[in-house]
Design a protein around this motif. Structure first.
Motif, PDB file in Angstrom:
ATOM      1  N   GLY A 141       0.746  -1.241  -0.094  1.00 33.21           N
ATOM      2  CA  GLY A 141       0.099  -0.064   0.160  1.00 33.21           C
ATOM      3  C   GLY A 141       0.832   1.294   0.008  1.00 33.21           C
ATOM      4  N   ASP A 142       1.911   1.210   0.597  1.00 39.45           N
ATOM      5  CA  ASP A 142       2.678   2.547   0.795  1.00 39.45           C
ATOM      6  C   ASP A 142       3.951   2.627  -0.282  1.00 39.45           C
ATOM      7  N   ALA A 143       3.934   1.562  -1.208  1.00 42.19           N
ATOM      8  CA  ALA A 143       5.053   1.566  -2.071  1.00 42.19           C
ATOM      9  C   ALA A 143       4.774   1.854  -3.360  1.00 42.19           C
ATOM     10  N   VAL A 144       5.609   2.151  -4.339  1.00 42.93           N
ATOM     11  CA  VAL A 144       5.500   2.386  -5.820  1.00 42.93           C
ATOM     12  C   VAL A 144       5.623   1.469  -6.731  1.00 42.93           C
ATOM     13  N   LEU A 145       6.529   0.648  -6.312  1.00 47.82           N
ATOM     14  CA  LEU A 145       6.815  -0.518  -7.335  1.00 47.82           C
ATOM     15  C   LEU A 145       6.728  -1.928  -6.511  1.00 47.82           C
ATOM     16  N   PRO A 146       6.718  -3.000  -7.114  1.00 46.36           N
ATOM     17  CA  PRO A 146       6.577  -4.305  -6.107  1.00 46.36           C
ATOM     18  C   PRO A 146       8.232  -4.501  -5.967  1.00 46.36           C
ATOM     19  N   HIS A 147       8.190  -5.552  -5.010  1.00 39.88           N
ATOM     20  CA  HIS A 147       9.622  -5.809  -4.307  1.00 39.88           C
ATOM     21  C   HIS A 147      10.491  -6.293  -5.424  1.00 39.88           C
ATOM     22  N   VAL A 148      11.873  -6.278  -5.242  1.00 37.59           N
ATOM     23  CA  VAL A 148      12.673  -6.883  -6.498  1.00 37.59           C
ATOM     24  C   VAL A 148      12.564  -8.192  -6.822  1.00 37.59           C
TER      25      VAL A 148
END
Length: 117
Positions: A59-66
């Motif tokens: 919810g607070d991220a712009v991109l998914p995990h690496v």
């Protein structure tokens, strides 16, 4: 892991092409199915194979995990499965019609019976 699946895709492509070069119509059809499956596996392999990391964005991220898998190849595979099924049914109907006309599933016999007619 990707290297193993790349080898599996290569084996599928080789055996699919081998089957498509056969004279019997059903073997050609099975080769077409196998080649379609090989392409789907290649696309799936290109989207990174990860265990336990869904392609979701917090919810607070712009991109998914690496380490997350790429969802685009998965969507492309779903589309390719539908298109492949349509191609399979169309090819099956064409082969069935050719078999009805020539009473043979051998491609060489179909060619010779067409020349005699």
């Amino acid at each position: 892991m990707e290297m193993l699946w790349s080898v599996v895709v290569g084996v599928f492509v080789a055996s699919g092409i081998y089957l498509m070069l056969e004279r019997h119509l059903l073997r050609v059809l099975f080769g077409l199915i196998q080649l379609s499956s090989a392409v789907n596996l290649a696309i799936f392999n290109a989207g990174r194979l990860t265990v336990g990391n869904p392609p979701l964005i917090d919810g607070d991220a712009v991109l998914p995990h690496v380490d997350a898998a790429n969802p685009l190849p998965q969507a492309l595979i779903l589309t390719a499965i539908v298109i492949g099924f349509g191609l399979l049914v169309f090819t099956l109907v064409l082969f069935y019609r050719a078999y009805q006309e020539t009473q043979s599933a051998d491609i060489d016999e179909m060619k010779y019976s067409e020349e005699q007619a």
